[in-house]
Design an enzyme around this catalytic site. Sequence first.
Site, mmCIF file in Angstrom:
data_model
loop_
_atom_site.group_PDB
_atom_site.id
_atom_site.type_symbol
_atom_site.label_atom_id
_atom_site.label_comp_id
_atom_site.label_asym_id
_atom_site.label_seq_id
_atom_site.Cartn_x
_atom_site.Cartn_y
_atom_site.Cartn_z
ATOM 1 N N ILE A 60 0.900 -1.158 0.000
ATOM 2 C CA ILE A 60 0.000 0.000 0.000
ATOM 3 C C ILE A 60 0.940 1.210 0.000
ATOM 4 O O ILE A 60 1.903 1.266 0.762
ATOM 5 C CB ILE A 60 -0.939 -0.003 1.231
ATOM 6 C CG1 ILE A 60 -1.824 1.251 1.284
ATOM 7 C CG2 ILE A 60 -0.171 -0.134 2.542
ATOM 8 C CD1 ILE A 60 -2.883 1.193 2.419
ATOM 9 N N SER A 61 0.680 2.175 -0.896
ATOM 10 C CA SER A 61 1.591 3.306 -1.061
ATOM 11 C C SER A 61 1.631 4.182 0.183
ATOM 12 O O SER A 61 0.687 4.228 0.978
ATOM 13 C CB SER A 61 1.151 4.159 -2.251
ATOM 14 O OG SER A 61 1.095 3.383 -3.414
ATOM 15 N N GLN A 62 2.725 4.905 0.307
ATOM 16 C CA GLN A 62 2.888 5.922 1.356
ATOM 17 C C GLN A 62 1.727 6.935 1.239
ATOM 18 O O GLN A 62 1.347 7.304 0.127
ATOM 19 C CB GLN A 62 4.227 6.599 1.084
ATOM 20 C CG GLN A 62 4.590 7.751 1.959
ATOM 21 C CD GLN A 62 5.761 8.527 1.365
ATOM 22 O OE1 GLN A 62 6.075 8.409 0.179
ATOM 23 N NE2 GLN A 62 6.397 9.323 2.187
#
Length: 214
Positions: A60-62
């Site tokens: 899951i992206s930053q």
Amino acid sequence: MKYDRLRYDMVEKQIAARGITNIKVLAAMHTVPRHLFVSEALMDQAYSDFPLPIGEQQTISQPFIVAEMTQALMLTDTDRVLEIGTGSGYQAAILSQIAYRVYTVERIHSLYVKARKLFDQLGYHNIIMRYSDGTSGWKDESPFDAIIVTAGAPEIPAYLVNQLAVGGRMVIPVGSQYSQDLIKLVRDEKGIHQTNLGGCRFVKLVGEHGWKKA
Ligand code: SAH
């Protein structure tokens, strides 16, 4: 309660403090319960300033990159958006708060199933999902007002650009498998205009018009 507080701090300290100004983006990030998009063991880290594993060697992206990409799409509430790379579903959930409808494609079945369940539970009924290779886009539903690719591509897939409406915006990480530039494309009557939003690092976009091997 605890997560409400962590989420508030995330938006203030990581997102707004670093120059994200779009009110709708900030509101969406205040609303979507990011901790529910990661495994229970990682929930306490869900609002921290880094990406997290979601299984299947994906992430899951930053939070900041989610905000930056969403802001770059300049969405309105009538826009239909295509996302390639559902992953945890968090980015799609953010988009669903701002756009009219979100079409999201995932190539890994277990992630697709997990995200589908979560969207149902949370009542995100304007997200439409598909389990397939998204590098060819979603022709039957095209053209889209916005396209977001949340995995790194070796080059910009022409199929996707062709599914962008006139006036449409697209963001996609392009580069090697280790580092990419976040590229924004805008289509107008005259053609496609490209700008570079800076360096980023995503997992690979794997498929017919992406990286051939995972
Ligand atoms: N937007 C996601 C980020 C997930 S990471 C989130 O908010 O969590 C990128 C995702 O892209 C992974 O789940 C990966 O399986 C998926 N992916 C990679 N290549 C793909 C392709 N060709 N079509 C669809 N999904 C793809």
